[in-house]
Design an enzyme around this catalytic site. Structure first.
Site, PDB file in Angstrom:
ATOM      1  N   ASP A 212      14.753 -17.288 -18.717  1.00 36.63           N
ATOM      2  CA  ASP A 212      15.212 -15.989 -19.244  1.00 36.63           C
ATOM      3  C   ASP A 212      16.395 -15.441 -18.461  1.00 36.63           C
ATOM      4  O   ASP A 212      16.754 -15.948 -17.395  1.00 36.63           O
ATOM      5  CB  ASP A 212      14.055 -14.980 -19.268  1.00 36.63           C
ATOM      6  CG  ASP A 212      13.198 -15.018 -18.000  1.00 36.63           C
ATOM      7  OD1 ASP A 212      13.699 -15.482 -16.959  1.00 36.63           O
ATOM      8  OD2 ASP A 212      12.045 -14.592 -18.058  1.00 36.63           O
TER       9      ASP A 212
ATOM     10  N   HIS B 232       2.300 -11.592 -19.140  1.00 31.49           N
ATOM     11  CA  HIS B 232       3.474 -12.140 -19.835  1.00 31.49           C
ATOM     12  C   HIS B 232       3.854 -13.518 -19.282  1.00 31.49           C
ATOM     13  O   HIS B 232       3.576 -13.855 -18.136  1.00 31.49           O
ATOM     14  CB  HIS B 232       4.660 -11.166 -19.835  1.00 31.49           C
ATOM     15  CG  HIS B 232       5.379 -10.989 -18.536  1.00 31.49           C
ATOM     16  ND1 HIS B 232       6.201  -9.916 -18.285  1.00 31.49           N
ATOM     17  CD2 HIS B 232       5.431 -11.735 -17.410  1.00 31.49           C
ATOM     18  CE1 HIS B 232       6.720 -10.022 -17.084  1.00 31.49           C
ATOM     19  NE2 HIS B 232       6.269 -11.123 -16.522  1.00 31.49           N
TER      20      HIS B 232
ATOM     21  N   GLU C 213       6.434 -10.537 -23.634  1.00 34.23           N
ATOM     22  CA  GLU C 213       5.510  -9.472 -23.260  1.00 34.23           C
ATOM     23  C   GLU C 213       4.291  -9.488 -24.175  1.00 34.23           C
ATOM     24  O   GLU C 213       4.304 -10.149 -25.229  1.00 34.23           O
ATOM     25  CB  GLU C 213       6.246  -8.123 -23.361  1.00 34.23           C
ATOM     26  CG  GLU C 213       7.471  -8.008 -22.464  1.00 34.23           C
ATOM     27  CD  GLU C 213       7.136  -7.741 -21.000  1.00 34.23           C
ATOM     28  OE1 GLU C 213       6.026  -8.076 -20.550  1.00 34.23           O
ATOM     29  OE2 GLU C 213       8.007  -7.199 -20.297  1.00 34.23           O
TER      30      GLU C 213
ATOM     31  N   ASN D  90       0.799  -8.141 -16.544  1.00 38.68           N
ATOM     32  CA  ASN D  90       0.307  -7.880 -17.901  1.00 38.68           C
ATOM     33  C   ASN D  90       0.082  -9.173 -18.692  1.00 38.68           C
ATOM     34  O   ASN D  90      -0.134  -9.137 -19.896  1.00 38.68           O
ATOM     35  CB  ASN D  90       1.281  -6.955 -18.651  1.00 38.68           C
ATOM     36  CG  ASN D  90       2.666  -7.582 -18.821  1.00 38.68           C
ATOM     37  OD1 ASN D  90       2.876  -8.746 -18.485  1.00 38.68           O
ATOM     38  ND2 ASN D  90       3.600  -6.807 -19.346  1.00 38.68           N
TER      39      ASN D  90
HETATM   40  P1  PGA Z   1       6.868 -12.506  -9.833  1.00 41.50           P
HETATM   41  O1  PGA Z   1       7.140 -12.364 -11.391  1.00 41.50           O
HETATM   42  O2  PGA Z   1       6.887 -13.969  -9.523  1.00 41.50           O
HETATM   43  O3  PGA Z   1       8.018 -11.783  -9.164  1.00 41.50           O
HETATM   44  O4  PGA Z   1       5.544 -11.881  -9.559  1.00 41.50           O
HETATM   45  C1  PGA Z   1       6.423 -13.165 -12.281  1.00 41.50           C
HETATM   46  C2  PGA Z   1       6.639 -12.712 -13.695  1.00 41.50           C
HETATM   47  O5  PGA Z   1       6.877 -11.515 -13.924  1.00 41.50           O
HETATM   48  O6  PGA Z   1       6.534 -13.545 -14.611  1.00 41.50           O
END
Ligand code: PGA
Length: 247
Positions: free
Chosen positions: A67, A138, A143, A136
């Protein structure tokens, strides 16, 4: 799903890097899916070390990132282009013609997303995709509520995700509101998946993804449908799992 619960973050990172390195030694032209965020950093450090110390060769590797934020150019300090440059690309011998990240400044976003999907297809498809998980549930910027069959496209970010990612920006207002993200259907076509999660803030999401029903409300739960999906977590991230897992 192949669940591995490791003692700590470093063990999680070494295990993930070891799997990627093993695949790369077998297939020097590996197509590697990459993720940003704090979770994969240890895995990237381990791969960089293997490159330096053991000559792990990335010269024929193609990479695709999950992304990128809409509105941030490649040189913006918080762009995922910059993140990858800083934490991985500049330390390896990648052929930079084959490190793909969606362009957050694309004029025609829809056409760009189609082009990105086409590049994945032309590469022969992603062999192994590294993934993080949001609190959450995702996957990439898919999302909760994202279509489980979705392809690369523009998505609005949830308020929770924007708050979580505000730590990298000057203020919450500075966090972009949209991103280009590989779709869940795109991710599921990778031949292997490695989902990483570390820390107690991820425990609820890991439980929902691993033991909960498959639902678009927890996008990572779709991994239960994949034939070769590793879930590698540390003890705090595994704390809410209720079944007994061996090995
Ligand atoms: P993080 O993010 O590795 O910084 O916890 C993971 C994500 O949001 O998919």
């Amino acid at each position: 799903m192949l669940l591995r619960i490791t003692g700590n973050y470093d063990e999680m990172s070494e295990l993930a890097a070891g799997i990627v390195a093993e695949r790369l030694r077998k297939n020097p032209a590996l197509v590697l899916g990459l993720a940003t965020g704090s979770t994969p950093l240890g895995t990237y450090r381990a791969l960089i070390r293997m490159h330096r110390e053991q000559g792990l060769d990335f010269s024929r590797v193609t990479t695709f990132n999950l992304d990128e934020y809409i509105g941030l150019g490649a040189t913006h300090p918080q762009s995922y282009h910059r993140f990858m440059e800083e934490h991985l690309f500049q330390h390896l011998n990648l052929d930079r013609r084959f490190t793909f990240i969606a362009d957050g400044m694309a004029k025609d976003v829809e056409a760009h997303c189609d082009w990105y999907e086409e590049q994945i297809r032309l590469s022969g498809g992603i062999d192994i995709q590294i993934l993080g998980i949001g609190r959450n549930g995702h996957l990439a910027f898919n999302e909760p509520g994202s279509s489980l069959g979705s392809r690369t496209r523009i998505k609005p970010l949830s308020e929770e995700t924007r708050r979580d990612n505000a730590r990298y920006f000057a203020s919450l207002e500075a966090v972009p509101t949209h991103a280009i993200t590989m779709g869940i259907g795109t991710i599921m076509e990778a031949r292997e998946l490695i989902l990483l999660a570390s820390g107690d803030t991820k425990a609820d999401a890991v439980k929902a993804a691993v033991e909960g029903p498959i639902t678009a409300i927890v996008p990572a739960s779709i991994m239960q449908m994949h034939r070769r999906a590793y879930v590698i977590v540390d003890q705090p991230a595994a704390a809410k799992l209720t079944r007994t897992y061996l090995g």
